[in-house]
Motif scaffolding. Structure first.
Motif, PDB file in Angstrom:
ATOM      1  N   LEU A 187      19.642  69.844  11.125  1.00 33.10           N
ATOM      2  CA  LEU A 187      18.342  70.381  10.713  1.00 33.10           C
ATOM      3  C   LEU A 187      18.308  70.655   9.208  1.00 33.10           C
ATOM      4  O   LEU A 187      17.286  70.406   8.548  1.00 33.10           O
ATOM      5  CB  LEU A 187      18.047  71.669  11.489  1.00 33.10           C
ATOM      6  CG  LEU A 187      17.766  71.518  12.986  1.00 33.10           C
ATOM      7  CD1 LEU A 187      17.601  72.881  13.644  1.00 33.10           C
ATOM      8  CD2 LEU A 187      16.527  70.661  13.229  1.00 33.10           C
ATOM      9  N   ARG A 188      19.398  71.169   8.644  1.00 29.12           N
ATOM     10  CA  ARG A 188      19.445  71.396   7.195  1.00 29.12           C
ATOM     11  C   ARG A 188      19.340  70.078   6.437  1.00 29.12           C
ATOM     12  O   ARG A 188      18.672  69.999   5.391  1.00 29.12           O
ATOM     13  CB  ARG A 188      20.734  72.131   6.812  1.00 29.12           C
ATOM     14  CG  ARG A 188      20.778  73.588   7.247  1.00 29.12           C
ATOM     15  CD  ARG A 188      21.943  74.317   6.612  1.00 29.12           C
ATOM     16  NE  ARG A 188      22.046  75.692   7.098  1.00 29.12           N
ATOM     17  CZ  ARG A 188      22.804  76.080   8.089  1.00 29.12           C
ATOM     18  NH1 ARG A 188      23.579  75.184   8.714  1.00 29.12           N
ATOM     19  NH2 ARG A 188      22.835  77.347   8.489  1.00 29.12           N
ATOM     20  N   GLU A 189      19.996  69.057   6.939  1.00 33.58           N
ATOM     21  CA  GLU A 189      19.931  67.742   6.281  1.00 33.58           C
ATOM     22  C   GLU A 189      18.513  67.199   6.295  1.00 33.58           C
ATOM     23  O   GLU A 189      18.007  66.701   5.270  1.00 33.58           O
ATOM     24  CB  GLU A 189      20.876  66.780   6.999  1.00 33.58           C
ATOM     25  CG  GLU A 189      20.864  65.375   6.418  1.00 33.58           C
ATOM     26  CD  GLU A 189      21.712  64.407   7.225  1.00 33.58           C
ATOM     27  OE1 GLU A 189      21.757  63.216   6.862  1.00 33.58           O
ATOM     28  OE2 GLU A 189      22.331  64.849   8.228  1.00 33.58           O
ATOM     29  N   ILE A 190      17.846  67.308   7.434  1.00 29.01           N
ATOM     30  CA  ILE A 190      16.465  66.807   7.533  1.00 29.01           C
ATOM     31  C   ILE A 190      15.536  67.614   6.638  1.00 29.01           C
ATOM     32  O   ILE A 190      14.690  67.059   5.918  1.00 29.01           O
ATOM     33  CB  ILE A 190      15.999  66.859   8.999  1.00 29.01           C
ATOM     34  CG1 ILE A 190      16.826  65.900   9.854  1.00 29.01           C
ATOM     35  CG2 ILE A 190      14.516  66.534   9.108  1.00 29.01           C
ATOM     36  CD1 ILE A 190      16.534  66.000  11.339  1.00 29.01           C
ATOM     37  N   ILE A 196      11.311  70.226   3.297  1.00 27.61           N
ATOM     38  CA  ILE A 196      10.740  71.290   4.129  1.00 27.61           C
ATOM     39  C   ILE A 196      11.374  72.613   3.715  1.00 27.61           C
ATOM     40  O   ILE A 196      12.602  72.763   3.771  1.00 27.61           O
ATOM     41  CB  ILE A 196      10.999  71.020   5.626  1.00 27.61           C
ATOM     42  CG1 ILE A 196      10.431  69.661   6.021  1.00 27.61           C
ATOM     43  CG2 ILE A 196      10.386  72.124   6.487  1.00 27.61           C
ATOM     44  CD1 ILE A 196      10.746  69.261   7.449  1.00 27.61           C
ATOM     45  N   ALA A 197      10.551  73.566   3.283  1.00 25.82           N
ATOM     46  CA  ALA A 197      11.047  74.871   2.836  1.00 25.82           C
ATOM     47  C   ALA A 197      11.267  75.765   4.049  1.00 25.82           C
ATOM     48  O   ALA A 197      10.318  76.317   4.618  1.00 25.82           O
ATOM     49  CB  ALA A 197      10.057  75.510   1.865  1.00 25.82           C
ATOM     50  N   VAL A 198      12.510  75.909   4.475  1.00 25.67           N
ATOM     51  CA  VAL A 198      12.840  76.714   5.639  1.00 25.67           C
ATOM     52  C   VAL A 198      14.171  77.405   5.366  1.00 25.67           C
ATOM     53  O   VAL A 198      15.097  76.789   4.828  1.00 25.67           O
ATOM     54  CB  VAL A 198      12.915  75.829   6.915  1.00 25.67           C
ATOM     55  CG1 VAL A 198      13.885  74.688   6.734  1.00 25.67           C
ATOM     56  CG2 VAL A 198      13.243  76.656   8.149  1.00 25.67           C
ATOM     57  N   ALA A 202      15.567  80.820  10.079  1.00 28.06           N
ATOM     58  CA  ALA A 202      14.649  79.994  10.874  1.00 28.06           C
ATOM     59  C   ALA A 202      15.380  78.807  11.494  1.00 28.06           C
ATOM     60  O   ALA A 202      15.139  78.452  12.656  1.00 28.06           O
ATOM     61  CB  ALA A 202      13.498  79.510  10.008  1.00 28.06           C
ATOM     62  N   ILE A 203      16.284  78.193  10.735  1.00 28.58           N
ATOM     63  CA  ILE A 203      17.043  77.057  11.269  1.00 28.58           C
ATOM     64  C   ILE A 203      17.919  77.496  12.436  1.00 28.58           C
ATOM     65  O   ILE A 203      17.998  76.821  13.475  1.00 28.58           O
ATOM     66  CB  ILE A 203      17.885  76.419  10.147  1.00 28.58           C
ATOM     67  CG1 ILE A 203      16.972  75.669   9.171  1.00 28.58           C
ATOM     68  CG2 ILE A 203      18.936  75.472  10.722  1.00 28.58           C
ATOM     69  CD1 ILE A 203      17.693  75.022   8.022  1.00 28.58           C
ATOM     70  N   ASN A 204      18.578  78.642  12.296  1.00 29.15           N
ATOM     71  CA  ASN A 204      19.419  79.149  13.379  1.00 29.15           C
ATOM     72  C   ASN A 204      18.593  79.462  14.623  1.00 29.15           C
ATOM     73  O   ASN A 204      19.022  79.209  15.757  1.00 29.15           O
ATOM     74  CB  ASN A 204      20.179  80.390  12.925  1.00 29.15           C
ATOM     75  CG  ASN A 204      21.241  80.082  11.889  1.00 29.15           C
ATOM     76  OD1 ASN A 204      21.782  78.980  11.857  1.00 29.15           O
ATOM     77  ND2 ASN A 204      21.538  81.043  11.029  1.00 29.15           N
ATOM     78  N   ILE A 218      14.629  69.018  16.513  1.00 29.58           N
ATOM     79  CA  ILE A 218      13.878  68.331  15.457  1.00 29.58           C
ATOM     80  C   ILE A 218      12.379  68.450  15.714  1.00 29.58           C
ATOM     81  O   ILE A 218      11.578  68.589  14.771  1.00 29.58           O
ATOM     82  CB  ILE A 218      14.323  66.865  15.366  1.00 29.58           C
ATOM     83  CG1 ILE A 218      15.816  66.785  15.023  1.00 29.58           C
ATOM     84  CG2 ILE A 218      13.507  66.115  14.324  1.00 29.58           C
ATOM     85  CD1 ILE A 218      16.367  65.373  14.977  1.00 29.58           C
ATOM     86  N   SER A 219      11.969  68.406  16.981  1.00 29.72           N
ATOM     87  CA  SER A 219      10.540  68.562  17.293  1.00 29.72           C
ATOM     88  C   SER A 219      10.041  69.952  16.912  1.00 29.72           C
ATOM     89  O   SER A 219       8.919  70.094  16.399  1.00 29.72           O
ATOM     90  CB  SER A 219      10.307  68.299  18.782  1.00 29.72           C
ATOM     91  OG  SER A 219      10.634  66.976  19.130  1.00 29.72           O
TER      92      SER A 219
END
Length: 585
Positions: A187-190, A196-198, A202-204, A218-219
């Motif tokens: 998710l960090r790579e994408i 995408i500012a996240v 939020a990713i966790n 990813i969705s």
């Protein structure tokens, strides 16, 4: 240009790009390098773990004109033809919509012909468990003796539904759920490459919600990036608000309130949940999962190896797990799962959730005092007083103790009341409003109409005195800590009829009626009524079309006293009786 979903845009194109699943990646890459290609493969596992993606990579790799370390080049005519779907030698079909025996027979007829451009004819059958029995039988012979140029790749999420004869002819690879580290890294790579500012929180959160599925993760990232506006960074609250999931602090707050018997804390937490716009059914699922995590922390020496949680969350769970034993936590998970079923069919989700959580809190409460037995008879009281049952080992002449802080004794071995329908044969009494206060009760005049208790020859008083009795019974329930019974009984219209306490409910209060009709709740209600009135008072819980009108007409049958004694003995022994009238002449 049309928008392309992130999970399609970032689908891996080579073995090197596949996240996790190294046991399958290494084996398939080695098969490409050595040329030892099996005729049938089965990829099984939960959704979004890479089954179809790896099948497509493998179909290109075994047919690629210029493979690179086992990976397809994705540049040659064969690879580009497969990617565009124009090469007929590689066929991908969905068994969910093409599950007939005719479809499989057509494939079996075509597979004998040599491929037109590629080296192998590859058939990728997704959701293969959806094939009919006849289709499996038609496929079986081809899998047993396939042509040398044919390769079948079967993908499924339910391998147990595939016949054993098919399973035994395939090389099987089980795709596991992707760990939290693998999901967050991808998710960090994408997010970095797509701008995408996240933030990390939020990713966790997205990774935890995906539950091991890369496509789901990813969705969710694709969905939450719609909240990005004005250069604002997406945070954890944005993810929770979009998905309707409750945060860990609120879950911990509700769990702590249940385990510490804090009913007010439960009500405040539900209010906070409602105002935040959270989905109540999803909250209950999350609370059950949170309670399961508490149980894992309680019973395992190394919970971090089993739970995908941070160190702060582990510390929070460890602190809460000290509030209860493993038995109570098991009961909590079971009760929350049962409550979720009630919530699905409730017309008022908030009230059902509040009452349900308070009931669970009451059931899980500590029980430190052994229930005492019901005395054979209690002294008759002409005024409204509290009568406390003596302890089981007390002498008959010893005055009964008055333990205010002890749980209410379960007086009776068998319930003496049942839920009955709306019937004119059920006696009723003028309705007693549950909100009546003892201060509103005035002394009855000698000219007042006698109460049904008095007409039946049983201890009773005027309508106002009966109202005071009911108020005293409710106060007794609160005093003994049975808040659940108190709350469930509030909508009832109340009547004292023929020595019985009738709680009459409307149809919209069916949950209240069913809950009070449970055997253990009937015992507690009968015990409280007996202690207040001073004589054994059975409880009847029933429905009525118009409860208030039903409670206003409670004629006690004009029957001899021996009939009441026979009925009472039959109730005690759980013997059904039927009254018949004999015609004269």
């Amino acid at each position: 240009m049309a928008h392309v979903a992130l999970y399609r845009e970032w689908r891996p194109m080579t073995f090197d790009e596949v996240v996790e699943q190294q046991h399958a990646v290494i084996a398939l890459r080695q098969a490409v390098l050595t040329g030892q290609i099996a005729h049938a493969y089965l990829f099984s596992g939960t959704r979004g773990t890479g089954k179809t993606t790896l099948a497509k990579i493998f179909s290109r790799a075994i047919n690629c004109l210029a493979p690179q370390n086992g990976n397809p080049c994705n540049q040659c005519s064969v690879c580009t033809g497969i990617l565009k779907g124009s090469l007929l030698d590689v066929v991908e079909m969905d068994a969910a919509s093409n599950n007939s025996v005719d479809t499989i027979r057509r494939i079996c007829d075509e597979v004998v012909f040599m491929p037109s451009q590629a080296r192998f004819k590859v058939y990728i059958i997704d959701e293969v468990h959806m094939l009919s029995t006849g289709a499996f039988n038609a496929l079986l012979k081809t899998l047993e003796e396939p042509p040398a140029h044919a390769v079948f790749i079967l993908a499924t999420t339910e391998p147990h539904r595939i016949p054993a004869t098919i399973l035994s002819r395939c090389q099987r690879y089980e795709f596991r759920r992707i760990p939290l580290d693998g999901l967050t890294g991808r998710l960090r790579e994408i997010a970095q490459k797509d701008g995408i500012a996240v933030d990390d929180s939020a990713i966790n959160t997205i990774a935890r919600l995906a539950e091991g599925g890369m496509r789901d993760a990813i969705s969710l990232l694709d969905q939450v990036r719609m909240n990005e506006s004005g250069g604002r960074t997406i945070n954890r609250d944005d993810v929770l608000r979009m998905t309707g999931v409750s945060d860990d602090d609120l879950l911990a707050q509700v769990a702590q309130a249940i385990l510490t018997s804090d009913a007010a804390g439960i009500i405040r937490s539900i209010e906070q949940l409602i105002m935040a716009g959270r989905d109540l059914a999803r909250f209950l699922i999350d609370l059950a999962a949170f309670s399961r995590n508490l149980l894992v922390v309680k019973v395992t020496p190394d919970p971090l190896s089993l739970l995908q949680i941070t160190s702060d969350q582990h510390q929070q769970l460890t602190t809460l797990a000290k509030l209860a034993g493993s038995d109570r936590l098991i009961d909590l998970v079971r009760a929350l799962s049962a409550l979720h079923g009630d919530l699905r069919w409730s017309t008022d989700s908030r009230i059902t959730l509040e009452i349900g959580l308070i009931r669970i809190m009451d059931e899980l409460g500590p029980r430190t005092v052994k229930p005492a037995a019901l005395p054979a008879s209690l002294p008759e009281k002409k005024e409204v007083v509290q009568v406390v049952a003596p302890a089981a080992d007390a002498l008959p002449q010893t005055p009964p103790p008055e333990p205010l802080d002890e749980p209410i004794p379960e007086y009776l071995d068998e319930p003496q009341a049942e839920i009955v329908g709306d019937s004119p044969m059920q006696p009723s009494q003028p309705a007693m409003t549950t909100g009546a206060s003892s201060s509103d009760v005035s002394a009855s005049s000698p000219n007042e109409t006698p109460s049904p208790f008095e007409r039946a020859g049983l201890p009773g008083g005027s309508g106002q005195e009966d109202s005071a009795r009911w108020q005293s019974i409710q106060n007794q329930l609160l005093q003994d800590g049975h808040m659940t019974l108190y709350l469930f009984s509030r909508p009832a219209s109340v009547s004292f009829c023929g020595g019985e306490l009738h709680l009459i409910f409307a149809e919209q209060d069916s949950i209240n009626c069913q809950e009070l009709g449970e055997a253990h709740n009937l015992k507690l209600l009968r015990g409280a009524a007996t202690r207040v009135i001073g004589t054994d008072t059975p409880v009847v819980v029933r429905f009525a079309v118009n409860p208030q009108e039903e409670a206003q007409h409670c004629p006690v049958p004009d029957q001899p006293d021996w009939i009441f004694r026979v009925r009472g003995a039959a109730d005690e022994l759980n013997i059904p009786i039927r009254m018949e009238e004999q015609e004269n002449g």
